[in-house]
Design a protein around this motif. Structure first.
Motif, PDB file in Angstrom:
ATOM      1  N   ASP A  64      44.550  37.703  46.439  1.00  0.00           N
ATOM      2  CA  ASP A  64      43.160  37.363  46.160  1.00  0.00           C
ATOM      3  C   ASP A  64      42.215  38.512  46.477  1.00  0.00           C
ATOM      4  OD1 ASP A  64      43.879  34.859  45.296  1.00  0.00           O
ATOM      5  OD2 ASP A  64      43.523  33.885  47.235  1.00  0.00           O
ATOM      6  N   ILE A 162      39.825  44.584  45.472  1.00  0.00           N
ATOM      7  CA  ILE A 162      39.276  43.801  44.358  1.00  0.00           C
ATOM      8  C   ILE A 162      38.056  43.026  44.860  1.00  0.00           C
ATOM      9  CG2 ILE A 162      39.731  41.990  42.673  1.00  0.00           C
ATOM     10  CD1 ILE A 162      41.309  44.525  42.157  1.00  0.00           C
ATOM     11  N   PRO A 163      36.915  43.125  44.181  1.00  0.00           N
ATOM     12  CA  PRO A 163      35.695  42.438  44.639  1.00  0.00           C
ATOM     13  C   PRO A 163      35.843  40.921  44.607  1.00  0.00           C
ATOM     14  CG  PRO A 163      35.202  44.083  42.938  1.00  0.00           C
ATOM     15  CD  PRO A 163      36.682  43.895  42.949  1.00  0.00           C
ATOM     16  N   ARG A 164      35.055  40.257  45.451  1.00  0.00           N
ATOM     17  CA  ARG A 164      35.034  38.795  45.451  1.00  0.00           C
ATOM     18  C   ARG A 164      34.188  38.253  44.302  1.00  0.00           C
ATOM     19  NH1 ARG A 164      33.942  40.468  50.416  1.00  0.00           N
ATOM     20  NH2 ARG A 164      31.725  39.902  50.222  1.00  0.00           N
ATOM     21  N   VAL A 166      32.963  37.261  40.926  1.00  0.00           N
ATOM     22  CA  VAL A 166      33.778  36.978  39.748  1.00  0.00           C
ATOM     23  C   VAL A 166      33.503  37.982  38.627  1.00  0.00           C
ATOM     24  CG1 VAL A 166      34.271  35.281  37.943  1.00  0.00           C
ATOM     25  CG2 VAL A 166      33.951  34.525  40.301  1.00  0.00           C
ATOM     26  N   ARG A 169      35.115  41.217  39.606  1.00  0.00           N
ATOM     27  CA  ARG A 169      36.568  41.054  39.611  1.00  0.00           C
ATOM     28  C   ARG A 169      37.141  41.188  38.202  1.00  0.00           C
ATOM     29  NH1 ARG A 169      40.829  38.532  42.493  1.00  0.00           N
ATOM     30  NH2 ARG A 169      39.465  38.252  44.288  1.00  0.00           N
ATOM     31  N   ARG A 170      36.493  40.567  37.216  1.00  0.00           N
ATOM     32  CA  ARG A 170      36.993  40.651  35.836  1.00  0.00           C
ATOM     33  C   ARG A 170      37.001  42.102  35.348  1.00  0.00           C
ATOM     34  NH1 ARG A 170      34.030  35.662  34.789  1.00  0.00           N
ATOM     35  NH2 ARG A 170      32.263  36.900  34.044  1.00  0.00           N
ATOM     36  N   CYS A 172      37.178  44.841  37.257  1.00  0.00           N
ATOM     37  CA  CYS A 172      38.208  45.584  37.980  1.00  0.00           C
ATOM     38  C   CYS A 172      39.602  45.273  37.447  1.00  0.00           C
ATOM     39  CB  CYS A 172      38.122  45.269  39.469  1.00  0.00           C
ATOM     40  SG  CYS A 172      36.681  46.001  40.275  1.00  0.00           S
ATOM     41  N   GLU A 173      39.857  44.030  37.150  1.00  0.00           N
ATOM     42  CA  GLU A 173      41.167  43.667  36.599  1.00  0.00           C
ATOM     43  C   GLU A 173      41.385  44.307  35.239  1.00  0.00           C
ATOM     44  OE1 GLU A 173      41.049  39.415  36.746  1.00  0.00           O
ATOM     45  OE2 GLU A 173      41.766  39.334  38.833  1.00  0.00           O
ATOM     46  N   GLN A 206      31.220  45.463  48.013  1.00  0.00           N
ATOM     47  CA  GLN A 206      32.408  44.614  48.010  1.00  0.00           C
ATOM     48  C   GLN A 206      33.730  45.380  47.983  1.00  0.00           C
ATOM     49  OE1 GLN A 206      32.419  41.162  45.554  1.00  0.00           O
ATOM     50  NE2 GLN A 206      30.477  40.431  46.366  1.00  0.00           N
ATOM     51  N   THR A 207      33.710  46.648  47.596  1.00  0.00           N
ATOM     52  CA  THR A 207      34.956  47.424  47.580  1.00  0.00           C
ATOM     53  C   THR A 207      34.973  48.543  48.603  1.00  0.00           C
ATOM     54  OG1 THR A 207      34.191  49.035  45.924  1.00  0.00           O
ATOM     55  CG2 THR A 207      35.187  46.992  45.101  1.00  0.00           C
TER      56      THR A 207
END
Length: 272
Positions: A64, A162-164, A166, A169-170, A172-173, A206-207
């Motif tokens: 996560d 990975i940032p929290r 959302v 996160r998308r 970064c993924e 966040q990172t």
């Protein structure tokens, strides 16, 4: 050794649920199997800690909070009850040990390390125990030594925060999936529905890194895993987003203090 049988599609069956309920009389169970290229496990967690050693191929493990890259001869420790997803970029073999969380000292966080010849040999030996392992005698001594060696291993730079958020996160993924994506901060901020300054500030918060530095780390980790798996430096340079092999090599040496070729030779010659 107990082996899992690949399904018709070439993927590996999940860890059997009934064995996860085993008593402490069998504190270590090992499985070895082959993953097909493109294999992706759903997010799951176990009541036992997990030690996975890549025998061949390149795996990725996502929790996560971070993504990890697992090239050949590298191992990842996943604590009990840590949600994670495993994916295989190319066909490969994985040796996985499931360990009772109260057995000896255990790392509290995920960690990737170079599996020394001793760790590999001990892991393979433990795999021979099957489900008959007992804590007394030779088997117990081998497992205790393995746990001690795991504690001595130094972590490798294979963790990507990975940032929290959302939206972040998308993004970064997407970059982890395609490190060569050339879009810059302004374009990604627009995709996230943020202003550039808001995007930049939240990303760093966040990172712990600026966007450019974070993406460079993603590209570096991708490159190191490909180098160890034997891909050509020229192909790697273009595949991770550099305009030329010389630009890639310059970044690589500036960051790690050695050329890509030197890094590959050093890692293969000295897995520890």
């Amino acid at each position: 050794m107990m082996a899992l049988t690949p399904a018709c599609e070439g993927t590996l069956r999940a860890f059997p649920a009934d064995t996860m309920a085993m008593s402490a009389a069998c504190p270590v169970v090992a499985f070895e199997g082959e993953y097909a290229a493109g294999f992706a496990d759903p997010a799951l967690s176990h009541d036992r800690s997990r030690l996975s050693l890549s025998l061949s191929g390149v795996m990725t493990v996502a929790t996560d909070g971070a993504n990890y890259v697992l090239p050949p001869h590298r191992a990842i420790w996943i604590p009990a009850r840590e949600r994670h997803r495993v994916a295989c970029r190319e066909g490969g073999r994985l040796l996985t040990l499931y360990i009772e969380p109260h057995l000896g000292w255990q790392p509290e966080r995920c960690r990737v390390f170079a599996a020394s010849p001793l760790v590999r040999a001990l892991s393979e030996e433990v795999a021979l125990f099957g489900m008959e392992y007992r804590s007394e005698g030779r088997e117990g001594a081998i497992v205790r030594l393995l746990m001690e060696e795991i504690g001595r291993m130094s972590c490798l730079p294979t963790r990507i925060e990975i940032p929290r958020d959302v939206r972040l996160r998308r993004i970064c993924e997407a970059i982890v999936a395609d490190p060569a994506d050339p879009r810059g901060v302004k374009e990604w901020a627009g995709i996230a529905g943020m202003g550039r300054r808001t995007f930049t500030r939240l990303f760093r918060k966040q990172t712990g890194a600026g966007f450019a530095a974070w993406r460079r780390e993603v590209r570096l980790i991708e490159a190191t895993s490909r180098l160890i798996s034997g891909q050509s430096i020229t192909c790697i340079a273009y595949d991770v987003g550099y305009e030329s092999p010389s630009a890639f090599s310059s970044m690589f040496k500036r960051t790690l203090g050695m050329t890509p070729a030197e890094y590959r030779n050093h890692r293969l010659a000295s897995p520890r």
